[in-house]
Scaffold this motif. Structure first.
Motif, PDB file in Angstrom:
ATOM      1  N   PRO A   1       0.938  -1.207   0.014  1.00 32.75           N
ATOM      2  CA  PRO A   1      -0.123  -0.003   0.025  1.00 32.75           C
ATOM      3  C   PRO A   1       0.937   1.370   0.040  1.00 32.75           C
ATOM      4  O   PRO A   1       0.530   2.163  -0.349  1.00 32.75           O
ATOM      5  N   ASN A   2       2.060   1.351   0.732  1.00 34.49           N
ATOM      6  CA  ASN A   2       2.751   2.356   0.606  1.00 34.49           C
ATOM      7  C   ASN A   2       3.385   2.852  -0.651  1.00 34.49           C
ATOM      8  O   ASN A   2       3.251   4.118  -1.135  1.00 34.49           O
ATOM      9  N   ALA A   3       3.775   1.820  -1.508  1.00 30.57           N
ATOM     10  CA  ALA A   3       4.393   1.802  -2.864  1.00 30.57           C
ATOM     11  C   ALA A   3       3.103   2.614  -3.682  1.00 30.57           C
ATOM     12  O   ALA A   3       3.288   3.384  -4.601  1.00 30.57           O
ATOM     13  N   PHE A   4       1.880   1.965  -3.524  1.00 34.12           N
ATOM     14  CA  PHE A   4       0.822   2.096  -4.358  1.00 34.12           C
ATOM     15  C   PHE A   4       0.365   3.705  -4.031  1.00 34.12           C
ATOM     16  O   PHE A   4       0.129   4.489  -4.972  1.00 34.12           O
ATOM     17  N   ARG A   5       0.610   4.117  -2.993  1.00 31.37           N
ATOM     18  CA  ARG A   5       0.307   5.587  -2.334  1.00 31.37           C
ATOM     19  C   ARG A   5       1.120   6.506  -3.090  1.00 31.37           C
ATOM     20  O   ARG A   5       0.680   7.417  -3.639  1.00 31.37           O
ATOM     21  N   ASP A   6       2.424   6.078  -3.056  1.00 34.66           N
ATOM     22  CA  ASP A   6       3.481   6.659  -3.597  1.00 34.66           C
ATOM     23  C   ASP A   6       3.111   6.913  -5.271  1.00 34.66           C
ATOM     24  O   ASP A   6       3.396   8.051  -5.746  1.00 34.66           O
TER      25      ASP A   6
ATOM     26  N   VAL B   1      -6.478   4.883   0.197  1.00 36.90           N
ATOM     27  CA  VAL B   1      -5.057   3.995   0.478  1.00 36.90           C
ATOM     28  C   VAL B   1      -4.436   4.980   1.819  1.00 36.90           C
ATOM     29  O   VAL B   1      -3.787   4.025   2.551  1.00 36.90           O
ATOM     30  N   GLU B   2      -4.574   6.091   2.005  1.00 30.50           N
ATOM     31  CA  GLU B   2      -4.163   6.553   3.074  1.00 30.50           C
ATOM     32  C   GLU B   2      -4.960   6.084   4.513  1.00 30.50           C
ATOM     33  O   GLU B   2      -4.237   6.029   5.528  1.00 30.50           O
TER      34      GLU B   2
END
Length: 180
Positions: free
Chosen positions: A137-142, A173-174
């Motif tokens: 999820p962190n990379a997707f948010r980025d 996502v956040e």
């Protein structure tokens, strides 16, 4: 620098391309910006020498970014292989999007279709979107942030409907990351 006619970078490994790592746009892009400043705002042409196949070829940066985008980031064999690596694979896909925006920022040599096509594959496809969100999820948010920033900076022109989708995804996502 005011006398520089063009900026140039050799590629000598099939493992690393101009959208794979940030060193290329940091260095060559930075040099290009320095030449632009010395020339009173005129951006020099940027070329990439491809030494990876034995016979050298020279492409414009725009051609090289498009080639790498088609053969790596948007190539199902490449991105599916990346996704098999789980968390790190999603991060690698995101890095290609981010490094592409780095070229937009330092050279302006990225065609709009590159962002549109990447958006189609990784954002608009609901199954792909969910796979990436579930895996990292962190990379997707980025990645979502990069798309929004590319539009906000004027590097990518897309529909209002798509921008709303990206904004909604960012919030989703956040919230997921924050446990809301």
């Amino acid at each position: 620098l005011a006398d520089v006619q063009l900026t140039y970078q050799n590629l000598d490994s099939v493992e690393l391309g101009v959208t794979t790592v940030d060193n290329y746009f940091d260095t060559l892009g930075g040099i290009t910006q320095a030449v632009k400043a010395a020339k009173g705002g005129k951006t020099p042409p940027v070329y990439i020498g491809d030494q990876t196949k034995g016979e050298a070829s020279v492409r414009s940066l725009k051609e090289q970014v498009a080639l790498e985008t088609r053969t790596r980031m948007l190539n199902p064999k490449w991105f599916e292989s990346m996704l098999e690596h789980g968390y790190e694979g999603v991060r690698q896909i995101e890095l290609h999007v981010t490094n592409t925006m780095g070229w937009s920022a330092t050279s302006g040599e990225v065609d709009n279709f590159i962002y549109e096509d990447a958006n189609e594959v990784f954002i608009k496809d609901a199954q792909m979107r969910q796979r990436m969100l579930d895996t990292n999820p962190n990379a997707f948010r980025d990645m979502v942030t990069t798309f929004l920033e590319a539009n906000g900076r004027g590097y990518w022109d897309t529909s209002e409907e798509n921008l709303e989708l990206l904004q909604d995804l960012y919030q989703e996502v956040e919230d997921r990351i924050e446990g809301v």
